[in-house]
Design a protein around this motif. Structure first.
Motif, short mmCIF file in Angstrom:
data_model
loop_
_atom_site.label_atom_id
_atom_site.label_comp_id
_atom_site.label_asym_id
_atom_site.label_seq_id
_atom_site.Cartn_x
_atom_site.Cartn_y
_atom_site.Cartn_z
N GLY A 159 0.71 -1.51 0.11
CA GLY A 159 -0.02 0.05 0.09
C GLY A 159 0.86 1.25 0.14
N LYS A 160 2.08 1.10 0.02
CA LYS A 160 2.92 2.10 0.01
C LYS A 160 2.81 3.39 -1.11
CE LYS A 160 6.77 0.38 2.73
NZ LYS A 160 8.16 -0.30 2.94
N GLN A 161 2.79 2.69 -2.37
CA GLN A 161 2.63 3.76 -3.44
C GLN A 161 1.14 4.36 -3.54
OE1 GLN A 161 5.03 4.36 -6.21
NE2 GLN A 161 3.64 6.03 -5.64
N GLY A 162 0.20 3.52 -3.31
CA GLY A 162 -1.26 4.12 -3.22
C GLY A 162 -1.30 5.31 -2.17
N HIS A 163 -0.98 4.92 -0.79
CA HIS A 163 -0.91 5.73 0.26
C HIS A 163 -0.05 6.95 -0.07
CE1 HIS A 163 -3.16 2.81 2.50
NE2 HIS A 163 -2.87 3.36 3.51
N SER A 199 13.41 -6.93 -8.83
CA SER A 199 13.20 -5.61 -8.56
C SER A 199 13.23 -4.77 -7.11
CB SER A 199 11.78 -5.27 -9.32
OG SER A 199 10.67 -5.34 -8.75
N GLY A 200 12.98 -5.72 -6.31
CA GLY A 200 12.82 -5.24 -4.84
C GLY A 200 11.59 -4.15 -4.71
N VAL A 201 10.81 -3.89 -5.82
CA VAL A 201 9.77 -2.90 -5.64
C VAL A 201 8.76 -3.32 -4.64
CG1 VAL A 201 7.85 -2.09 -6.90
CG2 VAL A 201 10.02 -1.97 -7.74
N MET A 202 8.27 -4.72 -4.46
CA MET A 202 7.24 -5.09 -3.68
C MET A 202 7.58 -4.92 -2.23
SD MET A 202 4.48 -6.91 -4.98
CE MET A 202 4.92 -8.29 -5.90
N GLY A 203 7.03 -4.09 -1.42
CA GLY A 203 7.16 -3.93 -0.08
C GLY A 203 8.25 -2.86 0.10
N GLY A 204 9.02 -2.66 -0.97
CA GLY A 204 10.21 -1.41 -0.84
C GLY A 204 9.73 -0.19 -0.89
N LYS A 219 8.89 6.27 -3.59
CA LYS A 219 7.60 5.93 -3.58
C LYS A 219 6.74 7.30 -3.63
CE LYS A 219 7.03 1.16 -3.69
NZ LYS A 219 6.60 -0.27 -2.95
N GLU A 220 7.58 8.15 -2.70
CA GLU A 220 7.11 9.70 -2.53
C GLU A 220 7.34 10.43 -3.73
OE1 GLU A 220 8.51 8.08 0.06
OE2 GLU A 220 6.63 7.75 0.87
N GLU A 221 8.54 10.06 -4.36
CA GLU A 221 8.84 11.05 -5.39
C GLU A 221 7.69 10.80 -6.69
OE1 GLU A 221 13.46 12.18 -4.78
OE2 GLU A 221 12.84 10.07 -5.31
N VAL A 222 7.57 9.41 -6.97
CA VAL A 222 6.67 8.90 -7.90
C VAL A 222 5.50 9.52 -7.72
CG1 VAL A 222 5.68 6.67 -8.85
CG2 VAL A 222 7.95 6.87 -8.53
N ALA A 223 4.78 9.39 -6.53
CA ALA A 223 3.56 9.97 -6.24
C ALA A 223 3.35 11.61 -6.61
CB ALA A 223 3.04 9.86 -4.63
N GLN A 224 4.57 12.15 -6.25
CA GLN A 224 4.70 13.80 -6.47
C GLN A 224 4.67 13.86 -8.04
OE1 GLN A 224 7.65 15.11 -4.01
NE2 GLN A 224 6.43 14.71 -2.21
N ALA A 225 5.30 13.32 -8.77
CA ALA A 225 5.55 13.25 -10.22
C ALA A 225 4.00 12.93 -10.98
CB ALA A 225 6.49 12.52 -10.72
N LEU A 226 3.55 11.81 -10.18
CA LEU A 226 2.15 11.57 -10.90
C LEU A 226 1.21 12.58 -10.54
CD1 LEU A 226 1.89 7.75 -10.05
CD2 LEU A 226 2.02 8.54 -12.08
N VAL A 227 0.99 13.32 -9.39
CA VAL A 227 -0.06 14.07 -9.16
C VAL A 227 0.46 15.52 -9.90
CG1 VAL A 227 -0.35 16.04 -7.05
CG2 VAL A 227 -0.26 13.46 -6.73
#
Lengths: 236, 236
Positions: free
Chosen positions: B48-52, B191-196, B217-225
């Protein structure tokens, strides 16, 4: 933390407070996760709270404790050797590596089945209609250890999470597995035990059943550890 | 927390820093749990880290955010309305209750299948041999919302967790679901993405593919927003 450390220091001076000093114990805790493919799995509901509390109480009572834990969100208890595993097969291997012990407590909610052939790639929806999961039985960790002909721990304790006929099912499980005690509890949704902080347990042995009042999982752990110490002393 | 609060206060004064002010967004996050019986379930691996992180970034950008979350161990993000659900069917109902919105982001790892008839009591081992789990398809939440003929959100964003052919599979998913973007990532074990805490994503739209470098995941979230805000401004 400081209080706990002070309690441990005081306990260390008082042999009566360390009734498991010199004993080796293994405890399993938490669920197991059985992979379906790289992103899906089958799991049991188990917070690991009761198993972790037993490991903590046993360490406070002076035992050298190995805690073999499935995936949980709890911190590793202090003064305990923790081995992290995912699947039932990994858990059995870790248990066998931890033997010999004086007491083995199997509090983990081990998945009874795993998927016969877990996919190496993610199963795609729609590709071949609805998939069918063919299950195979997992190793029975409790029975495997309880029925060892050499190196069987002197005290083998199993757990039974039941949603109906709690004590009856526990009596049958005791006989079927060949262990010494079954700690049985009611995990039906109404009980609130699953994931909660309190527990109502029945300790089933060949001699009878002790039904304890509802208590915190820490109190249940301390009462179980006290009873283990008394049993080992009687036998020793 | 104090820094975050100060940032929010400063951002509130600067309209450029609140590019989603006045917008309504829904975000799904985490896995779903599909019951097999009262103690067993099928789940997807998803922290849930990316969605949150997307919900948090969108709220910081001024959106009124409803986060519909499956079982996770993350805290509810501040300034976000959080709805907690377990199964895919519960998640769909919560999503429909949150409409209408300007942007719908489906970051949850929804289980594609559930067990046809979940048992009301714990399935006993050995009673009837190895059980067979008959699966039925869960509702497709992304396609259900993306294909609405009335009240479809102006921007519908899906996610694709892939273990191979990441971009190809994402392109097919975009067409099949009828959504506007697919955010695809490689969740293979290597990839280490899952849970990372880091993620490498590809944003797939009808116009092409943007492959972003590995980021938190925070940077990905900001770029998506930021990209969502730009897209909605262009259209508005």
């Amino acid at each position: 933390e400081i209080v706990a450390a002070a309690e441990r220091l005081l306990a260390a001076r008082d042999p009566a407070a360390r009734p498991l000093a010199g004993m080796k114990m293994l405890v399993t805790s938490g669920p197991t996760h059985e992979p379906i493919d790289p992103v899906r799995y089958i799991a049991n509901r188990s917070s690991g709270k009761q198993g972790h509390a037993i490991a903590r109480a046993a360490a406070a009572a002076g035992a050298a404790v190995t805690l073999i834990s499935g995936p949980v969100t709890l911190a590793d208890p202090p003064c305990v050797t923790v081995v992290h595993v995912e699947s039932a097969r990994d858990m059995l291997a870790a248990v066998e590596a931890a033997l010999p012990v004086d007491v083995a407590v199997f509090a983990a909610a081990v998945a009874d089945w795993r998927v016969a052939s877990a996919g190496a790639q993610k199963i795609k929806k729609g590709a071949a209609g609805t998939p069918q999961l063919d299950l195979v039985e997992n190793p029975d960790i409790l029975a495997t250890v309880a029925r060892r002909t050499s190196g069987r721990p002197p005290l083998v304790v199993g757990f039974a999470a039941e949603t109906e006929h709690v004590v009856d099912n526990a009596r049958k499980k005791l006989a079927r597995k060949g262990c010494d005690w079954i700690v049985a509890n009611d995990v039906s949704a109404e009980s609130g035990v699953m994931g909660g902080d309190r527990n109502t347990v029945h300790v089933v042995t060949r001699d009878g059943v002790d039904s304890w009042p509802i208590q915190s999982k820490e109190e249940v752990a301390q009462a179980l550890v006290a009873r283990m110490a008394a049993t080992l002393k009687d036998r020793g």
